[in-house]
Design an enzyme around this catalytic site. Structure first.
Site, PDB file in Angstrom:
ATOM      1  N   ASP A   1      23.966 -42.111 -49.999  1.00 53.68           N
ATOM      2  CA  ASP A   1      24.286 -43.030 -48.890  1.00 53.68           C
ATOM      3  C   ASP A   1      24.309 -42.232 -47.593  1.00 53.68           C
ATOM      4  O   ASP A   1      24.212 -41.009 -47.591  1.00 53.68           O
ATOM      5  CB  ASP A   1      25.647 -43.705 -49.152  1.00 53.68           C
ATOM      6  CG  ASP A   1      25.757 -45.045 -48.420  1.00 53.68           C
ATOM      7  OD1 ASP A   1      24.846 -45.394 -47.642  1.00 53.68           O
ATOM      8  OD2 ASP A   1      26.765 -45.749 -48.639  1.00 53.68           O
TER       9      ASP A   1
ATOM     10  N   HIS B   1      18.538 -54.133 -51.283  1.00 54.95           N
ATOM     11  CA  HIS B   1      19.661 -54.016 -50.326  1.00 54.95           C
ATOM     12  C   HIS B   1      19.241 -53.429 -48.971  1.00 54.95           C
ATOM     13  O   HIS B   1      19.593 -53.968 -47.924  1.00 54.95           O
ATOM     14  CB  HIS B   1      20.771 -53.178 -50.954  1.00 54.95           C
ATOM     15  CG  HIS B   1      21.908 -52.880 -50.040  1.00 54.95           C
ATOM     16  ND1 HIS B   1      22.710 -53.859 -49.489  1.00 54.95           N
ATOM     17  CD2 HIS B   1      22.390 -51.692 -49.548  1.00 54.95           C
ATOM     18  CE1 HIS B   1      23.631 -53.298 -48.716  1.00 54.95           C
ATOM     19  NE2 HIS B   1      23.456 -51.983 -48.731  1.00 54.95           N
TER      20      HIS B   1
HETATM   21 FE1  N7H Z   1      24.731 -50.655 -47.716  1.00 57.22          FE
HETATM   22  N1  N7H Z   1      24.380 -48.925 -52.199  1.00 57.22           N
HETATM   23  O1  N7H Z   1      24.796 -47.984 -52.794  1.00 57.22           O
HETATM   24  O2  N7H Z   1      23.624 -49.682 -52.755  1.00 57.22           O
HETATM   25  N2  N7H Z   1      23.663 -49.138 -48.557  1.00 57.22           N
HETATM   26  N3  N7H Z   1      26.012 -50.624 -49.295  1.00 57.22           N
HETATM   27  N4  N7H Z   1      25.914 -52.050 -46.780  1.00 57.22           N
HETATM   28  N5  N7H Z   1      23.562 -50.609 -46.075  1.00 57.22           N
HETATM   29  C1  N7H Z   1      22.637 -48.453 -47.946  1.00 57.22           C
HETATM   30  O3  N7H Z   1      20.080 -45.914 -45.971  1.00 57.22           O
HETATM   31  C2  N7H Z   1      25.846 -49.943 -50.486  1.00 57.22           C
HETATM   32  C3  N7H Z   1      27.109 -52.539 -47.226  1.00 57.22           C
HETATM   33  C4  N7H Z   1      23.652 -51.434 -44.968  1.00 57.22           C
HETATM   34  O4  N7H Z   1      18.486 -48.825 -42.426  1.00 57.22           O
HETATM   35  C5  N7H Z   1      22.130 -47.462 -48.839  1.00 57.22           C
HETATM   36  O5  N7H Z   1      21.946 -44.815 -45.607  1.00 57.22           O
HETATM   37  C6  N7H Z   1      26.995 -50.209 -51.330  1.00 57.22           C
HETATM   38  C7  N7H Z   1      27.606 -53.552 -46.341  1.00 57.22           C
HETATM   39  C8  N7H Z   1      22.662 -51.046 -43.986  1.00 57.22           C
HETATM   40  O6  N7H Z   1      17.323 -48.955 -44.264  1.00 57.22           O
HETATM   41  C9  N7H Z   1      22.844 -47.560 -50.002  1.00 57.22           C
HETATM   42  C10 N7H Z   1      27.835 -51.043 -50.608  1.00 57.22           C
HETATM   43  C11 N7H Z   1      26.662 -53.659 -45.326  1.00 57.22           C
HETATM   44  C12 N7H Z   1      21.965 -49.974 -44.532  1.00 57.22           C
HETATM   45  C13 N7H Z   1      23.818 -48.632 -49.840  1.00 57.22           C
HETATM   46  C14 N7H Z   1      27.214 -51.293 -49.344  1.00 57.22           C
HETATM   47  C15 N7H Z   1      25.634 -52.692 -45.615  1.00 57.22           C
HETATM   48  C16 N7H Z   1      22.554 -49.725 -45.845  1.00 57.22           C
HETATM   49  C17 N7H Z   1      20.974 -46.506 -48.589  1.00 57.22           C
HETATM   50  C18 N7H Z   1      29.163 -51.634 -50.976  1.00 57.22           C
HETATM   51  C19 N7H Z   1      26.652 -54.581 -44.132  1.00 57.22           C
HETATM   52  C20 N7H Z   1      20.821 -49.210 -43.890  1.00 57.22           C
HETATM   53  C21 N7H Z   1      21.398 -45.275 -47.823  1.00 57.22           C
HETATM   54  C22 N7H Z   1      29.942 -51.179 -51.899  1.00 57.22           C
HETATM   55  C23 N7H Z   1      27.074 -55.821 -44.133  1.00 57.22           C
HETATM   56  C24 N7H Z   1      19.490 -49.821 -44.296  1.00 57.22           C
HETATM   57  C25 N7H Z   1      21.105 -45.334 -46.355  1.00 57.22           C
HETATM   58  C26 N7H Z   1      18.336 -49.140 -43.599  1.00 57.22           C
HETATM   59  C27 N7H Z   1      22.137 -48.696 -46.694  1.00 57.22           C
HETATM   60  C28 N7H Z   1      24.697 -49.147 -50.802  1.00 57.22           C
HETATM   61  C29 N7H Z   1      27.761 -52.103 -48.371  1.00 57.22           C
HETATM   62  C30 N7H Z   1      24.544 -52.464 -44.807  1.00 57.22           C
HETATM   63  C31 N7H Z   1      22.602 -46.673 -51.226  1.00 57.22           C
HETATM   64  C32 N7H Z   1      27.248 -49.736 -52.738  1.00 57.22           C
HETATM   65  C33 N7H Z   1      28.900 -54.350 -46.498  1.00 57.22           C
HETATM   66  C34 N7H Z   1      22.445 -51.684 -42.616  1.00 57.22           C
END
Ligand code: N7H
Length: 476
Positions: free
Chosen positions: A196, A335
């Site tokens: 992440d 996601h």
């Molecule tokens: Fe997410 N995951 O492990 O699956 N997220 N996220 N997220 N997320 C991202 O690109 C995760 C949550 C965004 O620019 C990565 O830095 C988990 C909320 C956004 O390409 C991974 C949870 C919200 C991005 C995860 C969670 C977002 C992003 C890839 C909750 C907003 C950037 C790593 C437990 C409402 C996308 C990275 C881009 C990336 C995960 C929550 C949003 C691995 C497990 C609540 C904008």
């Protein structure tokens, strides 16, 4: 036309644009006690403890230098003691302090509890009144939050003691949660196992050297109130300038259940073992492999070298010729594609960008949880993100993108993108589906039997500028 001054990096809290380097982080939610005047007086002594962007950036540079020196000497760099503090207030907190003028953000002003149903959080309705299944602290409302991040629990606890000593009996701690970077090779990975913290927007006036894939830096007013491109510039009181809205969410993750689902539903591509098929399904749900390599660049096989290369690991935009209309490389609802659709949206997505911080909390999965496929210890993500307009940032991404089965729009009619399988929340769980998980059968939908990320509450806070903390929040 009035010109808006550039950002003063010594006036903006350090967590917002730079991020505070951390191995551990404690989030403390508090209420201000009845002697508000005493609180405001004592706060004067706490303001110097709040980390500025200039300081956070300086700490990052020192850590880099320290690591380079150690590498040059062929030794392992020891951890430098670092600690940083962030402070925010909810609307209830502003009211308590006596700050009554509108900040120009209705979502902040109503608070997250009233937004819970709209966000898709689960709960019960009694006499027409929705009550989310949240931790009590968030249901009762809190006035403010301190986030203390640092290299160790000891450094953090010392800083908490210092803050508490200065504030004396003027606040009551309501709830706290401590997160930590996961151990060993899981460092930097959240609890489902995915790396992440890779993709955040670059911000003009701060990020002078954006990485490939960060694109044109967003204008500062997308993140900071009262700065260039703040959509509500005219509505901001002067004390709100260079502050930012902090959306906090306590998100539990059902890791053993998620793993069982992957195990039961391997993608049946020729040549893949069941284990590889399960790993591939995980990558298709997220849009990146666990290593962090994006599917758009590594569609069929993980590429750990690409994943570890900051010059390449974010340099994609779903515009390979076949990308916009097919899910060959990355499902439309993965996601990372849902939450930052990049070239899927022909109109500019600048106003939808948020800066994500946050840290995993809770223990590693125990052998017995893994064996039974059932969570018995609470773990997840202490999520927070910054933006200048909540209805454009966190709230919009959650409700209009992640929860919306039709988004991204304009895709082939026979391929409904489906929910964001990581954070999508459905009022009717039976309707949870995701399309395109199998690249060889793009029209097939996969049922998502559970929500593996469960909201246990949160709040919308305002993280004021240092000058506002000194002059509007604290009083001599
Ligand atoms: Fe997410 N995951 O492990 O699956 N997220 N996220 N997220 N997320 C991202 O690109 C995760 C949550 C965004 O620019 C990565 O830095 C988990 C909320 C956004 O390409 C991974 C949870 C919200 C991005 C995860 C969670 C977002 C992003 C890839 C909750 C907003 C950037 C790593 C437990 C409402 C996308 C990275 C881009 C990336 C995960 C929550 C949003 C691995 C497990 C609540 C904008």
């Amino acid at each position: 036309m009035t010109t808006v001054p550039p950002v003063n990096l010594s006036n903006v809290q350090g967590d917002i644009l730079a991020g505070i380097p951390k191995k551990f982080e404690t989030t403390i939610f508090f209420n201000i006690n009845n002697d508000v005047a005493a609180f405001r007086k004592h706060l004067t002594q706490v303001v110097p403890l709040i980390t500025t962007t200039t300081q956070a950036k300086g700490t990052r540079d020192s850590i880099l230098q320290h690591k380079q020196n150690a590498a040059a000497q062929g030794v392992q760099a020891a951890l430098l003691p670092v600690v940083g503090v962030t402070l925010g207030f909810s609307q209830l907190g502003l009211k308590k302090i006596g700050i009554n003028d509108s900040i120009g953000d209705p979502v902040f002003e109503q608070g997250q509890l009233k937004d819970a149903q709209h966000l898709g959080d689960k709960g019960t309705i009694t006499n027409g009144q929705f009550t989310p299944d949240w931790l009590p602290a968030f249901k009762n409302g809190v006035h403010g939050v301190f986030v203390i991040a640092g290299d160790s629990i000891i450094t953090i606890e010392a800083k908490i003691a210092e803050i508490k000593l200065k504030l004396g009996l003027t606040i009551t701690e309501v709830f706290r949660s401590t997160g930590n970077v996961r151990p060993g090779p899981e460092k930097g990975h959240e609890h489902f196992g995915f790396l992440d913290g890779i993709s955040n927007p670059a911000v003009k006036d701060f990020d002078t050297n954006p990485l490939p894939g960060q694109g044109t830096p967003v204008r500062p007013g997308i993140i900071l109130l009262g700065r260039e491109a703040d959509p509500n510039l005219a509505a901001r009181p002067s004390w709100a300038v260079e502050g930012s809205f902090l959306a906090f969410r306590y998100l539990s993750q059902l890791v053993p259940e998620f793993d069982q689902f992957l195990k039961k539903n391997p993608i049946p591509l020729p040549g893949l073992t069941p284990e590889q098929g399960s790993e591939f399904l995980g990558a298709r749900l997220v849009g990146r492999w666990k290593s962090g390599a994006p599917l758009d660049l590594a569609p069929l096989k993980d590429d750990p070298i690409l994943a570890a290369d900051p010059q390449r690991n974010n340099d994609f935009d779903y515009s390979f010729p076949e990308d916009l209309q097919t899910q060959d490389r990355c499902p439309f609802a993965a996601h990372v594609r849902k939450t930052n659709p990049r070239n899927d949206l022909q109109n500019n997505t600048e106003t939808r960008r948020i800066i994500r911080r946050g840290i995993p909390f809770g223990p590693e999965v125990t052998p017995s949880e893994a064996q039974q496929g059932k969570t018995t210890h609470d773990r997840g993500l202490l999520f927070r993100c910054y933006q200048s307009v909540l209805a454009n940032g966190f709230q919009f991404i959650q409700v209009s993108w992640a929860n919306n089965t039709g988004f991204p729009f304009g895709k082939p009619a026979d391929q409904v993108p489906g929910f964001d399988p990581i954070i999508g929340q459905a009022a009717d769980p039976a309707s949870r589906i995701m399309g395109g998980t199998n690249p060889q059968n793009a029209t097939a939908n996969l049922g998502l039997p559970a929500e593996w990320v469960v909201s246990k509450g949160g709040e919308y806070f305002f993280a004021p500028s240092i000058s506002a903390l000194k002059t509007t929040f604290a009083t001599a």
